[in-house]
Design a protein around this motif. Structure first.
Motif, PDB file in Angstrom:
ATOM      1  N   VAL A 192       0.864  -1.186   0.000  1.00  0.00           N
ATOM      2  CA  VAL A 192       0.000   0.000   0.000  1.00  0.00           C
ATOM      3  C   VAL A 192       0.898   1.232   0.000  1.00  0.00           C
ATOM      4  CG1 VAL A 192      -1.956   1.147   1.100  1.00  0.00           C
ATOM      5  CG2 VAL A 192      -1.603  -1.319   1.438  1.00  0.00           C
ATOM      6  N   GLY A 193       0.780   2.069  -1.032  1.00  0.00           N
ATOM      7  CA  GLY A 193       1.569   3.299  -1.108  1.00  0.00           C
ATOM      8  C   GLY A 193       2.596   3.262  -2.229  1.00  0.00           C
ATOM      9  N   GLY A 244       7.469   2.254  -1.200  1.00  0.00           N
ATOM     10  CA  GLY A 244       6.610   1.178  -1.701  1.00  0.00           C
ATOM     11  C   GLY A 244       7.137   0.611  -3.008  1.00  0.00           C
ATOM     12  N   VAL A 291      -0.369  -0.505  -4.686  1.00  0.00           N
ATOM     13  CA  VAL A 291      -1.615   0.248  -4.871  1.00  0.00           C
ATOM     14  C   VAL A 291      -1.452   1.645  -4.277  1.00  0.00           C
ATOM     15  CG1 VAL A 291      -3.200  -1.698  -5.075  1.00  0.00           C
ATOM     16  CG2 VAL A 291      -2.648  -0.846  -2.828  1.00  0.00           C
ATOM     17  N   ASN A 302      10.329  16.225  -1.258  1.00  0.00           N
ATOM     18  CA  ASN A 302      11.432  16.416  -0.304  1.00  0.00           C
ATOM     19  C   ASN A 302      12.549  17.255  -0.913  1.00  0.00           C
ATOM     20  OD1 ASN A 302      13.469  14.556  -1.535  1.00  0.00           O
ATOM     21  ND2 ASN A 302      11.747  13.154  -1.288  1.00  0.00           N
ATOM     22  N   THR A 303      13.552  17.531  -0.101  1.00  0.00           N
ATOM     23  CA  THR A 303      14.655  18.383  -0.546  1.00  0.00           C
ATOM     24  C   THR A 303      15.859  17.559  -0.999  1.00  0.00           C
ATOM     25  OG1 THR A 303      15.022  18.706   1.817  1.00  0.00           O
ATOM     26  CG2 THR A 303      14.082  20.536   0.609  1.00  0.00           C
ATOM     27  N   VAL A 352      -6.674   2.458  -0.631  1.00  0.00           N
ATOM     28  CA  VAL A 352      -7.016   1.351   0.277  1.00  0.00           C
ATOM     29  C   VAL A 352      -7.902   1.914   1.385  1.00  0.00           C
ATOM     30  CG1 VAL A 352      -6.071  -0.219   2.007  1.00  0.00           C
ATOM     31  CG2 VAL A 352      -5.009  -0.048  -0.249  1.00  0.00           C
ATOM     32  N   VAL A 384       2.949   3.986   3.544  1.00  0.00           N
ATOM     33  CA  VAL A 384       2.197   5.176   3.130  1.00  0.00           C
ATOM     34  C   VAL A 384       2.729   6.468   3.752  1.00  0.00           C
ATOM     35  CG1 VAL A 384       0.086   3.911   2.600  1.00  0.00           C
ATOM     36  CG2 VAL A 384       0.446   4.745   4.923  1.00  0.00           C
ATOM     37  N   ALA A 385       3.939   6.447   4.275  1.00  0.00           N
ATOM     38  CA  ALA A 385       4.608   7.650   4.809  1.00  0.00           C
ATOM     39  C   ALA A 385       3.670   8.456   5.710  1.00  0.00           C
ATOM     40  CB  ALA A 385       5.184   8.477   3.676  1.00  0.00           C
ATOM     41  N   VAL A 427      -3.918   4.558   7.950  1.00  0.00           N
ATOM     42  CA  VAL A 427      -4.070   3.258   7.283  1.00  0.00           C
ATOM     43  C   VAL A 427      -3.962   2.124   8.311  1.00  0.00           C
ATOM     44  CG1 VAL A 427      -3.115   1.728   5.520  1.00  0.00           C
ATOM     45  CG2 VAL A 427      -3.320   4.170   5.068  1.00  0.00           C
ATOM     46  N   TRP A 439       6.226  24.589  -0.538  1.00  0.00           N
ATOM     47  CA  TRP A 439       5.269  23.482  -0.497  1.00  0.00           C
ATOM     48  C   TRP A 439       5.425  22.760   0.839  1.00  0.00           C
ATOM     49  CZ3 TRP A 439       9.789  23.670  -3.184  1.00  0.00           C
ATOM     50  CH2 TRP A 439      10.745  22.686  -2.904  1.00  0.00           C
ATOM     51  N   MET A 471       4.812  14.633   7.615  1.00  0.00           N
ATOM     52  CA  MET A 471       5.845  13.835   8.270  1.00  0.00           C
ATOM     53  C   MET A 471       5.232  12.979   9.358  1.00  0.00           C
ATOM     54  SD  MET A 471       8.658  15.007   6.941  1.00  0.00           S
ATOM     55  CE  MET A 471       7.571  14.691   5.599  1.00  0.00           C
ATOM     56  N   TYR A 501      11.687  13.171   9.178  1.00  0.00           N
ATOM     57  CA  TYR A 501      12.168  14.052   8.106  1.00  0.00           C
ATOM     58  C   TYR A 501      13.053  13.318   7.107  1.00  0.00           C
ATOM     59  CZ  TYR A 501      12.032  17.203  12.176  1.00  0.00           C
ATOM     60  OH  TYR A 501      11.721  17.865  13.313  1.00  0.00           O
ATOM     61  N   GLY A 502      13.419  12.079   7.420  1.00  0.00           N
ATOM     62  CA  GLY A 502      14.609  11.543   6.771  1.00  0.00           C
ATOM     63  C   GLY A 502      14.409  10.371   5.854  1.00  0.00           C
TER      64      GLY A 502
HETATM   65  P1  FAD Z   1       5.301   9.037  -0.154  1.00  0.00           P
HETATM   66  O1  FAD Z   1       5.824   9.514  -1.470  1.00  0.00           O
HETATM   67  O2  FAD Z   1       4.495  10.000   0.648  1.00  0.00           O
HETATM   68  O3  FAD Z   1       4.492   7.701  -0.439  1.00  0.00           O
HETATM   69  C1  FAD Z   1       3.402   7.242   0.312  1.00  0.00           C
HETATM   70  C2  FAD Z   1       2.253   7.063  -0.654  1.00  0.00           C
HETATM   71  O4  FAD Z   1       1.179   6.399   0.017  1.00  0.00           O
HETATM   72  C3  FAD Z   1       1.687   8.387  -1.179  1.00  0.00           C
HETATM   73  O5  FAD Z   1       1.867   8.450  -2.584  1.00  0.00           O
HETATM   74  C4  FAD Z   1       0.217   8.351  -0.760  1.00  0.00           C
HETATM   75  O6  FAD Z   1      -0.650   8.880  -1.744  1.00  0.00           O
HETATM   76  C5  FAD Z   1      -0.011   6.835  -0.598  1.00  0.00           C
HETATM   77  N1  FAD Z   1      -1.154   6.522   0.266  1.00  0.00           N
HETATM   78  C6  FAD Z   1      -1.502   7.102   1.440  1.00  0.00           C
HETATM   79  N2  FAD Z   1      -2.634   6.548   1.915  1.00  0.00           N
HETATM   80  C7  FAD Z   1      -2.998   5.592   1.024  1.00  0.00           C
HETATM   81  C8  FAD Z   1      -4.090   4.676   0.948  1.00  0.00           C
HETATM   82  N3  FAD Z   1      -5.044   4.629   1.887  1.00  0.00           N
HETATM   83  N4  FAD Z   1      -4.164   3.835  -0.121  1.00  0.00           N
HETATM   84  C9  FAD Z   1      -3.219   3.857  -1.092  1.00  0.00           C
HETATM   85  N5  FAD Z   1      -2.166   4.715  -1.074  1.00  0.00           N
HETATM   86  C10 FAD Z   1      -2.053   5.570  -0.030  1.00  0.00           C
HETATM   87  N6  FAD Z   1      14.040  12.952   3.508  1.00  0.00           N
HETATM   88  C11 FAD Z   1      15.374  12.891   3.288  1.00  0.00           C
HETATM   89  O7  FAD Z   1      15.982  11.837   3.493  1.00  0.00           O
HETATM   90  N7  FAD Z   1      16.064  13.964   2.816  1.00  0.00           N
HETATM   91  C12 FAD Z   1      15.469  15.183   2.639  1.00  0.00           C
HETATM   92  O8  FAD Z   1      16.110  16.142   2.201  1.00  0.00           O
HETATM   93  C13 FAD Z   1      14.087  15.292   2.939  1.00  0.00           C
HETATM   94  N8  FAD Z   1      13.477  16.482   2.811  1.00  0.00           N
HETATM   95  C14 FAD Z   1      12.131  16.567   2.982  1.00  0.00           C
HETATM   96  C15 FAD Z   1      11.520  17.811   2.764  1.00  0.00           C
HETATM   97  C16 FAD Z   1      10.141  17.917   2.806  1.00  0.00           C
HETATM   98  C17 FAD Z   1       9.490  19.259   2.577  1.00  0.00           C
HETATM   99  C18 FAD Z   1       9.363  16.748   3.049  1.00  0.00           C
HETATM  100  C19 FAD Z   1       7.867  16.862   3.036  1.00  0.00           C
HETATM  101  C20 FAD Z   1       9.970  15.535   3.323  1.00  0.00           C
HETATM  102  C21 FAD Z   1      11.360  15.418   3.301  1.00  0.00           C
HETATM  103  N9  FAD Z   1      12.024  14.207   3.534  1.00  0.00           N
HETATM  104  C22 FAD Z   1      13.377  14.123   3.339  1.00  0.00           C
HETATM  105  C23 FAD Z   1      11.286  13.015   3.971  1.00  0.00           C
HETATM  106  C24 FAD Z   1      10.956  12.061   2.811  1.00  0.00           C
HETATM  107  O9  FAD Z   1      10.418  12.766   1.724  1.00  0.00           O
HETATM  108  C25 FAD Z   1       9.964  10.992   3.280  1.00  0.00           C
HETATM  109  O10 FAD Z   1      10.383  10.419   4.503  1.00  0.00           O
HETATM  110  C26 FAD Z   1       9.831   9.840   2.268  1.00  0.00           C
HETATM  111  O11 FAD Z   1       9.608  10.358   0.971  1.00  0.00           O
HETATM  112  C27 FAD Z   1       8.665   8.944   2.665  1.00  0.00           C
HETATM  113  O12 FAD Z   1       8.572   7.773   1.919  1.00  0.00           O
HETATM  114  P2  FAD Z   1       7.786   7.638   0.511  1.00  0.00           P
HETATM  115  O13 FAD Z   1       8.630   8.201  -0.552  1.00  0.00           O
HETATM  116  O14 FAD Z   1       7.403   6.226   0.334  1.00  0.00           O
HETATM  117  O15 FAD Z   1       6.500   8.537   0.794  1.00  0.00           O
END
Ligand code: FAD
Length: 418
Positions: free
Chosen positions: A38-39, A44, A63, A76-77, A207, A237-238, A244, A336, A340, A366-367
């Motif tokens: 999921v995510g 994911g 999904v 993220n940055t 989901v 799903v971060a 979830v 933007w 977190m 954050y990481g």
């Molecule tokens: P996401 O891309 O958020 O993926 C989770 C997905 O789950 C989303 O697409 C969402 O739509 C989906 N989802 C949620 N609920 C459901 C559901 N019910 N059913 C299906 N799908 C669902 N980290 C670093 O290491 N370095 C950095 O410089 C850094 N800078 C950052 C700056 C900002 C402004 C932000 C916001 C974050 C930053 N981070 C950084 C943290 C990092 O971006 C996140 O920890 C990481 O991206 C999370 O994992 P992900 O990519 O899987 O998350």
């Protein structure tokens, strides 16, 4: 996809873009899979890729409620580093760094991984001692770390305000192998490579609940596009982990906050790597397009909004002005926010959940971007083998009950952001 000749490429650019193949299949849901993730963020998709690539599993679906990379993966940055001090964290983030170093070859995709260096500044003797301790811990784990004095820094980054009356810069902890990677390219690269191995990537498929068998174990997901059966379900799903997990009756030790980021107009190259202010909430790098990319701390209240408020923006800009006053002349192009999921010790969870058949990847604070490759690798290992990967063994859910915390939130929340 057939390679284009230069003339065909020019024709496509000037014409109607005919003949381009999508990089991955936008699949429709099947009735069932061995594993459903999921995510569709970086974690994911990376999990799905390593399940297929390393463990040879191909009946896998990711999904995603919106579009892949629409969450934090694309917000993220882009900073990657492995400058952690605690034994529970350092091997994991260093494994991630090693995977970053080979990622483009592994995915056959340009993710613009750029090891341009990460510099954490210190402003007091006590802070220098803390950074020296962390640098030594890194080196004991075989990770590169260097404590730089003021003279070295002046050569490297002469534009900083070294003699700021409140926050004079005394030196910095430097990891040369740290840097940045192009965040959305990382998503697309994993999606393309996973899809090529047979993984179904299903977008617009929220989901909304979990299917349970007679024993109460999770055996699938209820989605906006109908039920999907699954041998195992992984949540990645971060910023929506609590919501979830709650669908399965699990309450996670997580609070959700907004984190903002900012980018300026494009400027001439001036900032060589990533720099973090050690006395306030500010960190900065410069994108390949020339924009100054910067941010600071989370907004101070719980929220699921993907936008923040002005007090934090002001705090970030104050930090920037204290560190490098020239930033005051740059115009902000846009800002933007992303959500977190903050754990109480600042470290993530990669573990089985209390419900059979359901697995957790959450609490990245954050990481999580820098963790993307290792998170996918270790979550895939857990899902495929039912055992924790050795570099992620400390990321247990029950540590918040047993007290085995990995309290390195100072590395995230304060001077050494992101
Ligand atoms: P996401 O891309 O958020 O993926 C989770 C997905 O789950 C989303 O697409 C969402 O739509 C989906 N989802 C949620 N609920 C459901 C559901 N019910 N059913 C299906 N799908 C669902 N980290 C670093 O290491 N370095 C950095 O410089 C850094 N800078 C950052 C700056 C900002 C402004 C932000 C916001 C974050 C930053 N981070 C950084 C943290 C990092 O971006 C996140 O920890 C990481 O991206 C999370 O994992 P992900 O990519 O899987 O998350």
């Amino acid at each position: 996809m057939q390679p284009f000749s230069i003339f065909e490429l020019a024709k496509q650019a000037l014409g109607k873009h005919r003949g381009w193949q999508p990089a991955w299949r936008d699949a429709a849901p099947k009735s069932g899979y061995d594993i459903v993730i999921v995510g569709g963020g970086g974690h994911g998709l990376a999990t799905a890729f390593y399940l297929a690539k390393v463990h040879g599993l191909t009946r896998i679906a990711v999904v995603e409620k919106g579009w892949i990379g629409g969450g934090n993966a694309g917000r993220n940055t882009t900073i990657i580093r492995s400058n952690y001090g605690l034994a529970g964290n350092e091997p994991f983030y260093e494994w991630s760094m090693k995977l970053w170093e080979g990622l483009e070859q592994a995915l056959n995709y340009n993710a613009m991984v750029s090891q341009r260096g990460v510099l954490n500044l210190y402003h007091s003797d006590a802070q220098r001692d803390g950074y020296a301790r962390r640098g030594n811990a890194m080196r004991l784990h075989g990770v590169d770390a260097e404590l730089l004095d003021r003279a070295r820094l002046r050569q490297m980054v002469p534009f900083l305000d070294y003699d700021n009356a409140r926050f004079p810069i005394m030196g910095g902890l430097y990891q040369a192998r740290g840097g940045t990677a192009r965040h959305d390219a990382v998503v697309w690269g994993y999606a393309r490579a996973a899809s090529a191995l047979g993984v179904d990537i299903i977008q617009n498929c929220e989901v909304m609940g979990f299917l349970r068998d007679q024993s109460g174990a999770v055996c699938g997901v209820e989605t906006a596009r109908g039920p999907i059966a699954a041998g195992k379900v992984g949540i990645a799903v971060a910023g929506h982990s609590s919501q979830v997990a709650q669908l399965a009756g699990i309450r996670l030790p997580i609070e959700s906050h907004v984190l903002q980021a900012f980018v300026s107009e494009g400027l001439k190259p001036v900032i060589p790597g990533v720099i973090t202010f050690g006395a306030g909430h500010f960190y900065i790098s410069q994108s390949n397009k020339g924009g100054l990319v910067f941010g600071g701390d989370i907004d101070g209240y719980n929220s699921y909004a993907q936008r923040g408020n002005l007090p934090t923006a002001e705090d970030v800009c104050e930090g920037g002005m204290a560190l490098m006053p020239m930033i005051g002349r740059a115009r902000i192009l846009r800002s933007w926010g992303g959500i977190m999921d903050m754990t109480m010790d600042g470290s993530p969870i990669i573990d089985r959940s209390p419900v059979d058949g359901l697995y957790l990847n959450a609490g990245w604070c954050y990481g999580g971007f820098k963790a993307t490759p290792a998170s996918g690798w270790c979550f895939a290992h857990l899902l495929a083998t039912d055992a924790a990967h050795e570099v992620a063994a400390a990321y247990r859910l029950d540590r918040f009950r047993t007290g085995h915390l990995i309290d390195e939130k100072g590395v995230g929340a304060q001077p050494n952001l992101h």
